[in-house]
Design a protein around this motif. Structure first.
Motif, PDB file in Angstrom:
ATOM      1  N   UNK A  29      58.047  25.568  30.795  1.00  0.00           N
ATOM      2  CA  UNK A  29      59.385  25.130  31.194  1.00  0.00           C
ATOM      3  C   UNK A  29      59.289  23.644  31.524  1.00  0.00           C
ATOM      4  N   UNK A  30      60.414  22.987  31.555  1.00  0.00           N
ATOM      5  CA  UNK A  30      60.420  21.583  31.956  1.00  0.00           C
ATOM      6  C   UNK A  30      60.111  21.493  33.451  1.00  0.00           C
ATOM      7  N   UNK A  31      59.450  20.437  33.889  1.00  0.00           N
ATOM      8  CA  UNK A  31      59.162  20.286  35.319  1.00  0.00           C
ATOM      9  C   UNK A  31      60.452  20.298  36.144  1.00  0.00           C
ATOM     10  N   UNK A  32      60.352  20.735  37.373  1.00  0.00           N
ATOM     11  CA  UNK A  32      61.514  20.831  38.265  1.00  0.00           C
ATOM     12  C   UNK A  32      62.144  19.458  38.479  1.00  0.00           C
ATOM     13  N   UNK A  33      63.462  19.451  38.586  1.00  0.00           N
ATOM     14  CA  UNK A  33      64.192  18.213  38.872  1.00  0.00           C
ATOM     15  C   UNK A  33      63.868  17.745  40.283  1.00  0.00           C
ATOM     16  N   UNK A  34      63.635  16.453  40.423  1.00  0.00           N
ATOM     17  CA  UNK A  34      63.315  15.892  41.739  1.00  0.00           C
ATOM     18  C   UNK A  34      64.018  14.554  41.905  1.00  0.00           C
TER      19      UNK A  34
END
Length: 196
Positions: A29-34
């Motif tokens: 999955x794409x890395x978590x939004x931060x």
């Protein structure tokens, strides 16, 4: 007669030979939004429609290219969902976190103030000579409900180098590229809405 006895024996013997284990499938999955800054709400509702994609960009296998002509698929390395759904959900989450709208949908119910459509133009790992990078290009169209002309129509492209040639390093580079595109798109969207 001996030959007929040897055949079943050889069959049993070869079936007992251990086969190497099959490679394991890996899902990313794409890395978590931060680090998403929150804004004041400036519109009631937004619908982010399922992104369009042609050919290989609709499939879950992670893509890579080693030249400017041929695109290949990794075996056993896949996105958790098709890129068009993955990027749609990621954008919707980005918009929700920003608080730009009261409601952000991933469907169109007919009454959203804004409709955002995306088209994936490129979403692959580039492996050229000793350099590895994520190459992402997305075209966006934003319409006001019941208006025929888009209020924003633009293509955004990012190429982000990865630390090495591994798939996990490429995934991190994909995350940075997508975040950068979404940040640019978000700023353009906010500016466009303010001018309306």
């Amino acid at each position: 007669m001996k030959r007929y006895i040897l055949i079943p024996f050889l069959f049993i013997l070869t079936s007992c030979v251990k086969q190497p284990p099959l490679p394991t499938d890996h899902y990313y999955r794409l890395p978590a939004l931060q680090g998403i800054n929150t804004d004041k709400e400036i519109i009631d509702s937004i619908s982010v429609i399922n992104f369009q994609a042609d050919g290989l960009y609709r499939e879950r296998a992670i893509l890579y290219s080693e030249n400017e002509v041929e695109i290949k698929q990794y075996h056993y390395h896949h996105w958790v969902d098709s890129p068009n759904r993955l990027l749609q959900e990621y954008l919707a989450e980005r918009l929700r976190l920003s608080n730009i709208s009261k409601v952000v949908l991933t469907t169109f119910e007919g009454n959203s103030n804004l409709i955002i459509k995306g088209k994936i133009k490129a979403f692959e790992q580039k492996r050229l000579s000793s350099k590895n990078s994520a190459f992402v290009s997305i075209e966006f169209r934003v319409d006001r409900n019941n208006e025929s002309q888009p209020i924003l129509y633009k293509q955004y492209t990012q190429v982000v180098d990865s630390e090495d040639s591994s798939v996990t390093s490429a995934i991190s580079a994909f995350g940075i590229a997508v975040n950068s595109i979404y940040e640019s798109f978000y700023n353009d969207l906010k500016e466009t809405i303010a001018l309306q």
